[in-house]
Scaffold this active site. Structure first.
Site, PDB file in Angstrom:
ATOM      1  N   ARG A 226     -13.464  -6.473   4.764  1.00 25.13           N
ATOM      2  CA  ARG A 226     -13.349  -7.661   3.929  1.00 25.13           C
ATOM      3  C   ARG A 226     -13.652  -7.269   2.479  1.00 25.13           C
ATOM      4  O   ARG A 226     -14.488  -6.390   2.216  1.00 25.13           O
ATOM      5  CB  ARG A 226     -14.349  -8.738   4.369  1.00 25.13           C
ATOM      6  N   HIS A 274      -3.794  -6.703   2.384  1.00 24.44           N
ATOM      7  CA  HIS A 274      -4.405  -7.211   3.632  1.00 24.44           C
ATOM      8  C   HIS A 274      -3.388  -7.119   4.788  1.00 24.44           C
ATOM      9  O   HIS A 274      -3.031  -8.136   5.407  1.00 24.44           O
ATOM     10  CB  HIS A 274      -4.907  -8.650   3.459  1.00 24.44           C
TER      11      HIS A 274
END
Ligand code: NDP
Ligand code: OXD
Length: 311
Positions: A226, A274
């Site tokens: 993350r 991502h």
């Protein structure tokens, strides 16, 4: 009997999920959450980044099944009731994708591709010696579903591996470190630091100036966990000072990364959007279907999130 399950998918349409559920789990009546006629009768919701009103709309939910591996988003949902069980995807095809992502980038540095890219910009022809893979030390933060898969994959190429997790691991060929006491030692022995931790209060900002400075000079960082694990200004400082040779980030503090972010032009930094591992339809739907069936039969589902530890 069919079981009605609302789905909330952050992106415009959940149609690909609806099609996959109707193919693979015809006994589940999975439908867009706004299409459910009697929301009070619904017990299981399938979600990815549900909106603020989702939980109030379904007052009798027993469990939500997350369409991803990470649950940091849902755990911080302002309306999440305490009573609801949260289940996450375990691997669901993401292990194989993470193996490819990390193997690709570890080899990028081990085989000097960053240096050759720079040389090509200067029309420069110069080969560097190739060290055996065992001389390149890869450390993995997080040895769960995905981290342990990446460790096994990299081991097959001969890299020297270590990992850091909350509980000690006995993975063949992987030196196990645990807890904050052993973090500095772990970091000091790593040429490529790979992050596959969940985002929790204990891991937020874990990649900061202090920890990244503990890596040997010339180390690289690959973060596909993350964005909030990494303090981006500290990374930039350590890249610019030459302490870090390079970094790859798949997740950022702000996603999408704004087009005017200076990170796009940061020397030594590779950015991917991502995409390291995606929830593949078939294994995800199979896992969610099995979990709903288990709960309906009064059995224990898999992928239960422990709220007190945050993952
Ligand atoms: P798991 O829960 O299976 O594994 C988490 C690992 O981190 C475990 O080994 C756990 O230790 C360790 N850990 C957790 N907290 C700490 C801590 N405080 N100190 C040390 N170790 C800790 O997660 P997954 O492997 O399934 O996924 C990892 C993360 O990858 C997800 O949370 C998500 O954020 C990210 N992800 C990113 C994707 C992308 O495309 N970029 C796609 C999918 C996931 P222990 O084993 O002892 O419990
Ligand atoms: C996940 C993700 O957590 O896609 O599954 O990031």
């Amino acid at each position: 009997m069919t079981i009605e399950c609302p789905i909330y998918y952050e992106e415009e349409s959940a149609q690909h999920w609806l099609d996959a559920f109707s193919r693979q789990c015809p006994h589940l009546d999975v439908k867009e959450w706004q299409q459910v006629e009697r929301p009070e009768e619904v017990h299981y919701g399938i979600v990815w980044r549900p909106s603020a009103e989702f939980f109030a709309h379904f007052p009798n939910l027993k469990a939500v099944l997350n369409l991803g591996a990470g649950v940091d988003g849902i755990l911080h949902h302002p309306q999440l009731p305490d009573s609801i069980q949260i289940l996450r995807l375990e691997n669901a095809g993401m292990g194989a994708q993470m193996n490819e992502y990390f193997a690709y980038h570890v080899m990028h540095y081990h085989r000097h591709m960053d240096r050759y890219n720079t040389q090509q910009d200067r029309a420069q022809w110069q080969a560097f010696p190739v060290a055996p893979a065992k001389n390149f030390r890869v450390g993995i933060l997080g040895l769960g579903e995905l981290g342990s898969s990446v460790a096994a994959c990299l081991q097959s190429f001969g890299y020297t591996l270590s990992g850091w997790s909350r509980s000690a691991k006995t993975l063949e060929g992987v030196k196990s470190y645990t807890g904050t006491d052993q973090l500095n030692q772990f970091l000091s022995e790593v040429d490529a630091l790979c992050c596959l931790l969940p985002l929790t209060d204990a891991t937020r900002d874990i990649l900061n100036k202090d920890t990244m400075s503990k890596l040997p000079k010339g180390a690289v960082i690959i973060n596909a966990a993350r964005g909030d694990h990494l303090v981006e200004e500290d990374l930039v400082e350590l890249l610019n000072s030459g302490h870090l040779r390079g970094a790859v980030v798949d997740t950022l503090r702000t996603e999408p990364l704004p087009s005017n972010s200076p990170l796009w032009n940061q020397p030594g930094l590779i950015i991917t959007p991502h995409c390291a591992a995606q929830s593949w339809l078939e294994p995800s739907v199979a896992q969610i279907g099995n979990n709903i069936d288990a709960m309906l039969a009064g059995q224990q589902p898999s992928g239960i999130v422990e709220r007190n530890r945050g993952y």
